[in-house]
Design a protein around this motif. Structure first.
Motif, PDB file in Angstrom:
ATOM      1  N   TYR A  18      -8.457  -0.644  -6.178  1.00 29.71           N
ATOM      2  CA  TYR A  18      -7.253  -1.343  -5.744  1.00 29.71           C
ATOM      3  C   TYR A  18      -7.625  -2.195  -4.538  1.00 29.71           C
ATOM      4  CZ  TYR A  18      -4.772   2.173  -8.513  1.00 29.71           C
ATOM      5  OH  TYR A  18      -4.329   2.977  -9.530  1.00 29.71           O
TER       6      TYR A  18
ATOM      7  N   LEU B  70      -1.030  -5.699  -3.020  1.00 33.99           N
ATOM      8  CA  LEU B  70      -2.035  -5.502  -4.062  1.00 33.99           C
ATOM      9  C   LEU B  70      -2.330  -6.820  -4.771  1.00 33.99           C
ATOM     10  CD1 LEU B  70      -3.751  -3.375  -5.630  1.00 33.99           C
ATOM     11  CD2 LEU B  70      -1.838  -3.227  -7.239  1.00 33.99           C
TER      12      LEU B  70
ATOM     13  N   ILE C 262       0.856  -1.178   0.000  1.00 32.74           N
ATOM     14  CA  ILE C 262       0.000   0.000   0.000  1.00 32.74           C
ATOM     15  C   ILE C 262       0.904   1.244   0.000  1.00 32.74           C
ATOM     16  CG2 ILE C 262      -1.710   1.340   1.294  1.00 32.74           C
ATOM     17  CD1 ILE C 262      -2.654  -1.327   2.556  1.00 32.74           C
TER      18      ILE C 262
ATOM     19  N   GLY D  37      -1.293  -6.367   3.147  1.00 29.04           N
ATOM     20  CA  GLY D  37      -1.099  -5.075   2.511  1.00 29.04           C
ATOM     21  C   GLY D  37      -0.511  -5.165   1.120  1.00 29.04           C
TER      22      GLY D  37
ATOM     23  N   PRO E 255       0.888   4.683   3.281  1.00 28.08           N
ATOM     24  CA  PRO E 255      -0.180   4.207   4.165  1.00 28.08           C
ATOM     25  C   PRO E 255      -0.472   5.105   5.363  1.00 28.08           C
ATOM     26  CG  PRO E 255       1.820   2.960   4.562  1.00 28.08           C
ATOM     27  CD  PRO E 255       2.082   3.830   3.358  1.00 28.08           C
TER      28      PRO E 255
ATOM     29  N   LEU F 263      -4.723   5.309   5.172  1.00 27.97           N
ATOM     30  CA  LEU F 263      -5.026   3.993   4.606  1.00 27.97           C
ATOM     31  C   LEU F 263      -4.729   2.892   5.619  1.00 27.97           C
ATOM     32  CD1 LEU F 263      -3.689   4.335   0.928  1.00 27.97           C
ATOM     33  CD2 LEU F 263      -5.985   4.772   1.820  1.00 27.97           C
TER      34      LEU F 263
ATOM     35  N   PHE G  25      -6.228  -4.755  -1.632  1.00 25.73           N
ATOM     36  CA  PHE G  25      -5.035  -5.226  -0.929  1.00 25.73           C
ATOM     37  C   PHE G  25      -5.419  -6.337   0.036  1.00 25.73           C
ATOM     38  CE2 PHE G  25      -4.193  -0.907  -2.209  1.00 25.73           C
ATOM     39  CZ  PHE G  25      -2.886  -0.948  -2.680  1.00 25.73           C
TER      40      PHE G  25
ATOM     41  N   ALA H 205      -7.542   0.148   6.869  1.00 24.00           N
ATOM     42  CA  ALA H 205      -7.373  -1.285   6.605  1.00 24.00           C
ATOM     43  C   ALA H 205      -7.799  -2.103   7.812  1.00 24.00           C
ATOM     44  CB  ALA H 205      -5.911  -1.576   6.265  1.00 24.00           C
TER      45      ALA H 205
END
Length: 193
Positions: free
Chosen positions: A134, A142, A22, A140, A25, A39, A136, A43
């Protein structure tokens, strides 16, 4: 006499490769609720869905039902959801934080909808379109990048729900079968455009 022209430009990273971490983040962004969120904070232990979107793009508006459906699906699977509005070039034309707050309320958003100031995250992700997704995993990394499904222009023509399928495969611990698809939508209006 020699004249040298200096052109300002924005550095946009290449699209994130599958398996990438990510980006950025810990950058705090303002959510429509008024809180600052990153981010990493959005998460969960099951992963994170990041979507670049906006208020005014006809493709975003056309895909709104699908956006809310796939975000609800991700949340049901325990995946964090955050939508970023990176339309810095449109802040005075329907993309301000106040406009985002009104839009989120109208759409009954129950996930983070944040302002990506100066396109910082869009540039780091290499995001170019709205909507652009996107996904994840819990580490973390992708696992999917692209469109919500295979028919952004016409919901009646959808044959494959790319993002929902990727979420399902990720949850089952299997490899995501379609890791990338082409995002179709409006260009992100970066600062100065």
């Amino acid at each position: 006499m020699l004249l040298i022209a200096v052109t300002a430009f924005t550095f946009i990273a290449a699209a994130l490769p599958i398996g990438a971490d990510i980006p950025k983040p810990d950058v705090k962004m303002k959510d429509v609720s008024g809180i600052l969120i990153s981010l990493r904070e959005a998460a969960t232990s099951n992963g994170l869905l990041v979507m670049f979107s906006c208020n005014t793009c006809p493709y975003v508006i056309k895909n709104q039902t699908r956006t809310k459906s796939v975000c609800a699906f991700a949340k049901e699977k325990g995946i964090g959801v955050i939508i970023l509005n990176a339309n810095e070039g449109g802040r005075s034309n329907g993309e301000s934080l106040a406009d985002m707050q009104a839009y989120a309320k109208q759409q009954s958003y129950n996930f983070y909808y944040v302002l990506d100031s100066d396109n910082e995250l869009a540039d780091a992700f290499g995001a170019t379109r709205t909507p652009e997704c996107y996904l994840f995993d819990k580490n973390g990394k992708l696992v999917y990048h692209g469109a919500i499904d295979d028919s952004p222009a016409d919901i009646t023509e959808v044959k494959r729900n790319h993002l929902k399928q990727a979420i399902t495969e990720m949850e089952q611990g299997t490899a995501v079968s379609v890791k990338e698809s082409r995002s179709v939508g409006c260009s992100i209006r970066r600062k100065g455009t």
